[in-house]
Design an enzyme around this catalytic site. Structure first.
Site, PDB file in Angstrom:
ATOM      1  N   ASP B  61      74.172  11.257 -10.040  1.00 48.03           N
ATOM      2  CA  ASP B  61      75.519  11.709  -9.704  1.00 48.03           C
ATOM      3  C   ASP B  61      76.467  11.234 -10.782  1.00 48.03           C
ATOM      4  O   ASP B  61      76.288  10.126 -11.309  1.00 48.03           O
ATOM      5  CB  ASP B  61      75.956  10.992  -8.420  1.00 48.03           C
ATOM      6  CG  ASP B  61      75.844  11.867  -7.201  1.00 48.03           C
ATOM      7  OD1 ASP B  61      75.304  12.970  -7.320  1.00 48.03           O
ATOM      8  OD2 ASP B  61      76.287  11.424  -6.135  1.00 48.03           O
ATOM      9  N   ASP B 240      70.208  16.550  -2.171  1.00 48.10           N
ATOM     10  CA  ASP B 240      70.181  15.098  -2.020  1.00 48.10           C
ATOM     11  C   ASP B 240      71.060  14.784  -0.824  1.00 48.10           C
ATOM     12  O   ASP B 240      72.015  15.522  -0.540  1.00 48.10           O
ATOM     13  CB  ASP B 240      70.776  14.381  -3.243  1.00 48.10           C
ATOM     14  CG  ASP B 240      72.294  14.433  -3.240  1.00 48.10           C
ATOM     15  OD1 ASP B 240      72.854  15.496  -3.562  1.00 48.10           O
ATOM     16  OD2 ASP B 240      72.924  13.433  -2.859  1.00 48.10           O
TER      17      ASP B 240
END
Lengths: 345, 345
Positions: B61, B240
């Site tokens: 991320d 995710d």
């Protein structure tokens, strides 16, 4: 014996305990298991072995120590001990008889007599009264134990406990009293409760000279790697302690070269494995820098890694000790090890 | 993709992730890893793979989401975002350029563009400004990415992120903008942030009609098992979410028959295994009653068991979906599964 208070050795899967740590026996605690999940669930489960899926031996503490260290509003008399649960304040009454019954239901392979763990320091008078209560309770434990059968079809052994604080005369009397019971194993309680290590060793030596040599001698609640080796030298065969797992959760690692406080800045960029001599998978899989990062971040995996490491190290140390006894090289090995084990790395 | 925010999938050993859960890729988080252990340690370690011992792919991320959900005193301008660490209050500045640099140092196999995750709800005007900022930042991410090399000798891919809130016109514009970048994979951000599931599905469908079909399409931060299957039906390839691990720590288990809240009294003396159809060792080794006991006692092993279970279930579900797509039976299988997956057992 790794300590599994509430039916779990904290942060360690049963599979790891068996395959990676190779513990041959673990502890459970009567006080905790009685409160949660309770005897009704344990009986329905078919005992603690079935409940937690641990198919090697289990020993249970009788709960005497926890009543005095954890419970609230405890009151003691000759009959037994009333106390309030540390969880919900509910009131309970433990007697030598019902503590035997509870441990029958838990289904531990080794069950401990209900004793009073004499606090430290205690006057001679206090220690005498406490020891005599433990002896009276022991008679009642033995009677109840002999009158009752195991619930689940396998044998259970009852271990009595020597008390007497740090007074040689009391320890001698207590050991003689315990020895004549003829139990399958005998325990030494009331040590490692704040007294200097030298006093602990003196009491262990004195008591072990009296307890039968052909039965296991179990020193309760001990201790550091050095404590273990010194007490083995004095004839102790079994130990339990929360130290390897509790200190693991605070980032303290025991190794054959000494003690690592993994929180220290010095490990921040040490990318060597946790313990190149360590016997378990965590020792070679993870680095010191990574484990330090996990501890600093309060990550659960830190407790998992450090607990597996410490337990595997303690079990390895005990296996080494056994082999050196067999080889006749124990004392020289012990003397060289204790110098290293207490070092701070 | 199991989420390993700070370089660890919480409560799960890397060995379990690989051998028991069979995760083929995990997540790390730029914001967290930048703060701890920091880029200096990560660079010395040789990247996150070396640091945490995970030798399969990692995606990071970009940290945009965490700056807006975790950090304090964040200030945004065209240049980048200043914020104060949620850990120690220290001040930091993230730009598209340095976020690329940080992810180069982390050494993730897939690195995400630095975006603003548009909050929900947002007006059309707010969402437009936010999306345009993300697009401007993307250009700078791509430039910096193209100007720099990987640190550790293996290739890294940059995925851009579609924004646009729940406005079809904005999503369309954003998806078209992202598609023309020609990246090796493309992500859909700003969903699963509070909007109704139907709006999420509508946006996914719209965006997936525009993003290239021959590149992986990654829906960020999603979701429940039902969300996953519905979005797969709409063309999503990657997900995710912290849900399987975070909810595991609260005692929520996802199974092929529905959802179990293991805290419920009803599981107290249910001595059946956790999940007879479950693919991992915890499913057959531990019972519901034992896991409930561990959760009630706040034992670490509860988080360990439930996390392994949930992750293994999610990965199993994704493998099943893939096989049903290959077999041409996905839609009927999906429709039968979604009925069961959201049931409370």
């Amino acid at each position: 014996m790794p300590v599994g208070t509430a039916g779990t050795v904290k942060a360690v899967h049963q599979r790891e305990l068996k395959e990676d740590i190779d513990a041959s026996i673990i502890l459970g605690n009567t006080y905790h298991l009685y409160l949660r999940p309770g005897t009704s669930v344990l009986k329905s489960a078919g005992g603690l072995h079935k409940f937690n899926g641990w198919d090697r031996p289990i020993l249970t503490d009788s709960g005497g120590y926890q009543i005095f260290s954890l419970a609230a509003q405890r009151k003691l008399n000759a009959e037994g001990a009333t106390f309030k649960s540390h969880i919900d304040g509910s009131k309970h009454f433990f007697t030598p008889e019902n503590v035997m019954d509870i441990q029958r239901i838990i289904g531990a392979d080794i069950i401990m007599a209900f004793d009073e763990c004499t606090p430290y320091p205690a006057t001679v008078k206090e220690a005498t009264i406490s020891m005599e209560l433990t002896h009276q309770w022991l008679k009642r434990c033995v009677s109840r134990f002999n009158e009752t059968d195991p619930w689940y079809g396998y044998n259970q052994s009852l271990f009595p406990i020597v008390q007497g604080s740090v007074y040689p005369e009391l320890r001698k009397r207590s050991a003689e009293f315990i020895a004549q019971v003829g139990a399958e194993g005998n325990a030494i309680g009331g040590l490692s409760v704040g007294e200097p290590a030298e006093e602990m060793y003196a009491m262990t030596a004195l008591v072990n000279a009296i307890l039968p040599k052909d039965k296991p001698r179990y020193l309760m609640g001990v201790g550091t790697p050095v404590n273990l080796l010194e007490n083995i030298a004095l004839g102790v065969d079994m130990f339990d302690c929360v130290l390897p797992t509790r200190n693991a959760r605070h980032g303290l690692l025991y190794t054959s070269e000494g003690i690592i406080n993994i929180r220290n800045e010095k490990w921040k960029d040490d990318f060597t494995v946790i313990d190149p001599n360590g016997p378990s998978f965590v020792d070679s899989q993870y680095t010191k820098a990574y484990l330090r990062h996990l501890v600093v971040c309060n990550e659960i995996l830190a407790a998992q890694i450090a607990s597996v490491h410490n337990l595997a190290f303690f079990i390895w140390l005990m296996k080494e000790a056994r082999q050196h006894i067999i080889d006749g090289t124990f004392m020289s090995w012990k003397n060289s090890m204790v110098k290293k084990l207490a070092q701070k790395l």
